[in-house]
Design a protein around this motif. Structure first.
Motif, PDB file in Angstrom:
ATOM      1  N   CYS A   1      -5.044  15.313  -5.227  1.00 10.20           N
ATOM      2  CA  CYS A   1      -4.182  15.219  -4.044  1.00 10.20           C
ATOM      3  C   CYS A   1      -2.714  15.251  -4.467  1.00 10.20           C
ATOM      4  O   CYS A   1      -2.339  14.683  -5.483  1.00 10.20           O
ATOM      5  CB  CYS A   1      -4.486  13.928  -3.298  1.00 10.20           C
ATOM      6  SG  CYS A   1      -3.400  13.652  -1.903  1.00 10.20           S
TER       7      CYS A   1
ATOM      8  N   CYS B   1      -0.051  14.553  -2.245  1.00 14.73           N
ATOM      9  CA  CYS B   1       0.837  13.879  -1.292  1.00 14.73           C
ATOM     10  C   CYS B   1       1.851  13.041  -2.086  1.00 14.73           C
ATOM     11  O   CYS B   1       1.656  12.779  -3.270  1.00 14.73           O
ATOM     12  CB  CYS B   1       0.046  13.009  -0.324  1.00 14.73           C
ATOM     13  SG  CYS B   1      -0.500  11.441  -1.009  1.00 14.73           S
TER      14      CYS B   1
ATOM     15  N   CYS C   1       0.514   9.942  -3.955  1.00 16.83           N
ATOM     16  CA  CYS C   1      -0.278  10.267  -5.139  1.00 16.83           C
ATOM     17  C   CYS C   1       0.617  10.766  -6.265  1.00 16.83           C
ATOM     18  O   CYS C   1       0.439  10.382  -7.416  1.00 16.83           O
ATOM     19  CB  CYS C   1      -1.356  11.291  -4.809  1.00 16.83           C
ATOM     20  SG  CYS C   1      -2.712  10.580  -3.865  1.00 16.83           S
TER      21      CYS C   1
HETATM   22 ZN    ZN Z   1      -2.594  11.612  -1.940  1.00 19.53          ZN
END
Ligand code: ZN
Length: 150
Positions: free
Chosen positions: A6, A8, A11
């Motif tokens: 991930c 984002c 993260c």
């Molecule tokens: Zn994430």
């Protein structure tokens, strides 16, 4: 299809922090000390806040709070709820600390510590290192690699 980690912002922040902790604490001994200090500081802070909230709860029981505006920020319900949550955290941290103590007792030879440093350098190289920058550029230019936003 490969599972892409991930990307984002939370993260990414975690990956950066994860790699930084490996880079800056690349031996078993350093990891032991870092994690011990981290659990201790977490426990100290949570413990002190719990103590402080408990005092406020006692004060408000005795209606001393009427003379002190600061104490009125919390209702008794809020205080009790927070104290319960923090006591749970403290109990978990206490268990982790008991396990960490076992980990802390383990020592390895200098040869093994060298291995730790070697692997740390491989899995978390300095992001500003020129080799890493070149590698990143190549990586992002690879046409069959899925598009990365940002
Ligand atoms: Zn994430």
């Amino acid at each position: 299809m490969t599972d892409e980690p991930c990307q984002c912002s939370d993260c990414q922040r975690f990956y950066r922090e994860h790699d930084r902790l490996i880079r800056e604490f690349p031996t078993l001994k350093q990891q032991q000390e870092l994690n011990w200090a981290s659990i201790q500081s977490f426990r100290t802070l949570c413990g002190k806040v719990t103590e402080d909230l408990q005092k406020r709860l006692t004060y408000s029981d005795h209606k001393v709070h009427k003379s002190c505006k600061d104490i009125n920020i919390f209702t008794n319900e809020e205080l009790e709820e927070a104290i319960n949550e923090l006591e749970n955290i403290n109990a978990y941290l206490y268990s982790i600390e008991a396990l960490m103590e076992r980990i802390f007792d383990i020592k390895v030879s200098d040869k093994i510590e060298t291995k730790f440093k070697e692997v740390a350098g491989e899995i978390a190289p300095d992001p500003l290192n020129i080799d890493r920058l070149i590698l990143n550029r190549l990586f992002h230019q690879t046409p069959d690699f899925p598009d990365k936003k940002n």
